[in-house]
Design a protein around this motif. Structure first.
Motif, PDB file in Angstrom:
ATOM      1  N   ARG A  98      -8.645  -3.262  -1.436  1.00 11.11           N
ATOM      2  CA  ARG A  98      -8.767  -2.366  -0.282  1.00 11.11           C
ATOM      3  C   ARG A  98      -7.703  -2.720   0.759  1.00 11.11           C
ATOM      4  NH1 ARG A  98     -13.009   0.416   2.319  1.00 11.11           N
ATOM      5  NH2 ARG A  98     -14.471  -0.433   0.795  1.00 11.11           N
ATOM      6  N   CYS A  99      -6.924  -1.743   1.137  1.00 10.55           N
ATOM      7  CA  CYS A  99      -5.904  -1.983   2.158  1.00 10.55           C
ATOM      8  C   CYS A  99      -6.591  -2.215   3.507  1.00 10.55           C
ATOM      9  CB  CYS A  99      -4.951  -0.794   2.248  1.00 10.55           C
ATOM     10  SG  CYS A  99      -3.736  -1.002   3.565  1.00 10.55           S
ATOM     11  N   PRO A 100      -6.227  -3.293   4.204  1.00  7.74           N
ATOM     12  CA  PRO A 100      -6.904  -3.609   5.474  1.00  7.74           C
ATOM     13  C   PRO A 100      -6.519  -2.674   6.618  1.00  7.74           C
ATOM     14  CG  PRO A 100      -5.179  -5.220   5.027  1.00  7.74           C
ATOM     15  CD  PRO A 100      -5.234  -4.311   3.829  1.00  7.74           C
ATOM     16  N   TYR A 101      -5.483  -1.835   6.398  1.00 10.01           N
ATOM     17  CA  TYR A 101      -4.983  -1.005   7.511  1.00 10.01           C
ATOM     18  C   TYR A 101      -5.846   0.245   7.702  1.00 10.01           C
ATOM     19  CZ  TYR A 101      -1.058   0.633  10.504  1.00 10.01           C
ATOM     20  OH  TYR A 101      -0.249   1.034  11.534  1.00 10.01           O
ATOM     21  N   HIS A 102      -5.965   1.107   6.651  1.00  7.59           N
ATOM     22  CA  HIS A 102      -6.765   2.327   6.792  1.00  7.59           C
ATOM     23  C   HIS A 102      -7.742   2.530   5.650  1.00  7.59           C
ATOM     24  CE1 HIS A 102      -2.607   3.013   8.430  1.00  7.59           C
ATOM     25  NE2 HIS A 102      -3.294   3.269   9.530  1.00  7.59           N
ATOM     26  N   GLY A 103      -7.959   1.465   4.848  1.00  7.28           N
ATOM     27  CA  GLY A 103      -9.041   1.500   3.869  1.00  7.28           C
ATOM     28  C   GLY A 103      -8.755   2.166   2.536  1.00  7.28           C
ATOM     29  N   ARG A 104      -7.509   2.425   2.198  1.00  4.43           N
ATOM     30  CA  ARG A 104      -7.209   2.981   0.874  1.00  4.43           C
ATOM     31  C   ARG A 104      -7.594   1.967  -0.195  1.00  4.43           C
ATOM     32  NH1 ARG A 104      -1.867   6.392  -0.776  1.00  4.43           N
ATOM     33  NH2 ARG A 104      -2.746   7.591   0.943  1.00  4.43           N
ATOM     34  N   THR A 105      -8.208   2.445  -1.289  1.00  5.54           N
ATOM     35  CA  THR A 105      -8.608   1.501  -2.338  1.00  5.54           C
ATOM     36  C   THR A 105      -7.911   1.811  -3.655  1.00  5.54           C
ATOM     37  OG1 THR A 105     -10.562   2.809  -2.863  1.00  5.54           O
ATOM     38  CG2 THR A 105     -10.869   0.973  -1.341  1.00  5.54           C
ATOM     39  N   CYS A 120       0.833  -1.199   0.000  1.00  5.67           N
ATOM     40  CA  CYS A 120       0.000   0.000   0.000  1.00  5.67           C
ATOM     41  C   CYS A 120       0.873   1.256   0.000  1.00  5.67           C
ATOM     42  CB  CYS A 120      -0.906   0.000   1.227  1.00  5.67           C
ATOM     43  SG  CYS A 120      -1.955   1.459   1.324  1.00  5.67           S
ATOM     44  N   ASN A 134      -9.367   5.720  -3.884  1.00  2.00           N
ATOM     45  CA  ASN A 134      -9.990   6.476  -2.807  1.00  2.00           C
ATOM     46  C   ASN A 134      -9.245   6.287  -1.486  1.00  2.00           C
ATOM     47  OD1 ASN A 134     -12.246   7.998  -1.693  1.00  2.00           O
ATOM     48  ND2 ASN A 134     -12.791   6.075  -0.668  1.00  2.00           N
ATOM     49  N   MET A 135      -9.326   7.356  -0.625  1.00  2.00           N
ATOM     50  CA  MET A 135      -8.689   7.253   0.697  1.00  2.00           C
ATOM     51  C   MET A 135      -9.480   8.080   1.681  1.00  2.00           C
ATOM     52  SD  MET A 135      -5.909   6.167   2.404  1.00  2.00           S
ATOM     53  CE  MET A 135      -5.483   6.412   4.126  1.00  2.00           C
ATOM     54  N   PRO A 136      -9.941   7.466   2.788  1.00  2.00           N
ATOM     55  CA  PRO A 136     -10.697   8.232   3.777  1.00  2.00           C
ATOM     56  C   PRO A 136      -9.814   9.270   4.494  1.00  2.00           C
ATOM     57  CG  PRO A 136     -10.578   5.889   4.379  1.00  2.00           C
ATOM     58  CD  PRO A 136      -9.787   6.056   3.127  1.00  2.00           C
TER      59      PRO A 136
END
Ligand code: FES
Ligand code: FE2
Length: 353
Positions: free
Chosen positions: A98-105, A80, A114-116
């Protein structure tokens, strides 16, 4: 300066034992793997899941990779671009990563989606937020990748000339043939053992019964070695078409080795891929993938009981590791008739440094 491995096999001495035992040499040889193409996977491995982590690539070239497909097949980084977490740990079916750490897709092509909680970040996203991608070479459904791979033409040409007639791209992936073994030996010892048929009569009684020892032969080419096993009377063999260079012969198996650690074993039933993955100077992972083209030939001839042959080889290789670790041993000599493949490998290995 004369080369470490004499090009004349009749004069040559084998690889010094340091190559199997020294940590520093191990790391140097491994670093040179970045210049090679490696087996990434067979397209048919993507039938059950379209995202496949390639854990072996991390050990081979230091890059955790993913093979993905949405029609096009790609090799992309599994790391990621936020803070370096690995994105996928298991094969899965997905439309986005989707990265399991902070949800980056990311898209399946590795492009950032996308990134929250990143509103207001300057210059974001930028191309460096996409997952890195790696070169891919496809041959009859088999995918190769690497970090800085070069010089593969000789290998592909050899495979193509010989096996063009086999519909490898249509073989079915058979997960029940998957194996992963950890052995207590240096990876190059495992390769040495693979590259000669000299040990067959001593180590593999059943295989010896299937193959004609006198007609067993070894061919060298740029980047690899081919061994051809000829079937004994009554043992299963390929039904070769006239277009095959071996037409008229009773071939039981084509054993291809491509530098450094890929074995493509073709049997009348299909293809067994063996990957030799160095873990440390004296630990190696051996991974098997099986692809079936002709179910009716399973269980027969030279490719009939691979688990037994593997167990026999592993015992020999692990015991040889103890031998090369000993002070009493440094180097040996080669059989010119039976160990040309080992000699070829040792020359490539020493040149890679
Ligand atoms: S490390 Fe992947 S989202 Fe943070
Ligand atoms: Fe063997």
């Amino acid at each position: 300066m004369s080369p470490l491995i004499n090009p004349d096999i009749r004069e040559a001495q084998t690889l010094p034992s340091l190559y199997y035992t020294d940590d520093g040499l191990f790391s140097k040889l491994l670093a040179a793997f970045s210049g090679s193409w490696h087996y990434a996977g067979h397209e048919r491995q993507l039938t059950e899941s379209n995202v496949l982590p390639l854990d072996h690539m991390e050990a081979l070239v230091g890059e955790p990779m993913l093979m993905t497909t949405d029609g096009d097949v790609r090799c992309i980084s599994n790391v990621c671009t936020h803070r370096g977490m690995l994105i996928a740990s298991e094969p899965c079916s997905a439309q986005t990563l989707r990265c399991p750490y902070h949800g980056r897709t990311f898209g399946l092509d590795g492009c950032f989606r996308n990134m929250p909680e990143f509103e207001g970040v300057a210059g974001f996203p930028s191309p460096s937020d996409n997952l890195a991608s790696f070169p891919v070479h496809r041959w009859k459904g088999i995918l190769f990748s690497g970090t800085n791979p070069t010089g593969f033409e000789g290998c592909i040409e050899e495979l193509q000339n010989r096996l063009e007639w086999i519909p490898i791209e249509n073989f079915e992936h058979d997960p029940s043939r998957h194996r992963s073994y950890e052995i207590q030996a240096n990876w190059a010892l495992y390769v040495d053992n693979y590259l000669e048929g000299l040990h067959i009569p001593y180590v593999h009684a059943d295989l010896h019964g299937s193959l004609d020892y006198d007609d067993y032969r070894t061919e060298l080419f740029e980047g690899g070695v081919l061994q051809i096993g000829i079937a004994n009377e009554g043992e299963s063999a390929f039904d070769l078409p006239e277009s095959s260079p071996d037409y008229g012969e009773r071939v039981a198996a084509y054993y291809y080795w491509l530098y450094p650690g890929l074995m493509l074993n073709f049997y009348p039933w299909g293809l067994s891929v063996n990957l030799v993955v160095p873990l440390s100077v004296n630990r190696t992972r051996i991974i098997y993938h099986g692809f079936v083209g002709n179910k009716s030939m399973l269980g027969k001839g030279a490719g009939g009981d691979l688990d037994k042959v593997e167990a026999e080889d592993q015992e020999i290789v692990e015991t040889t590791q103890r031998g090369v670790d000993a002070g009493a041993y440094d180097r040996g000599r080669y059989s010119p008739t039976r160990e040309a493949g080992v000699h070829h490998f040792h020359r490539m290995l020493t040149k890679s440094l």
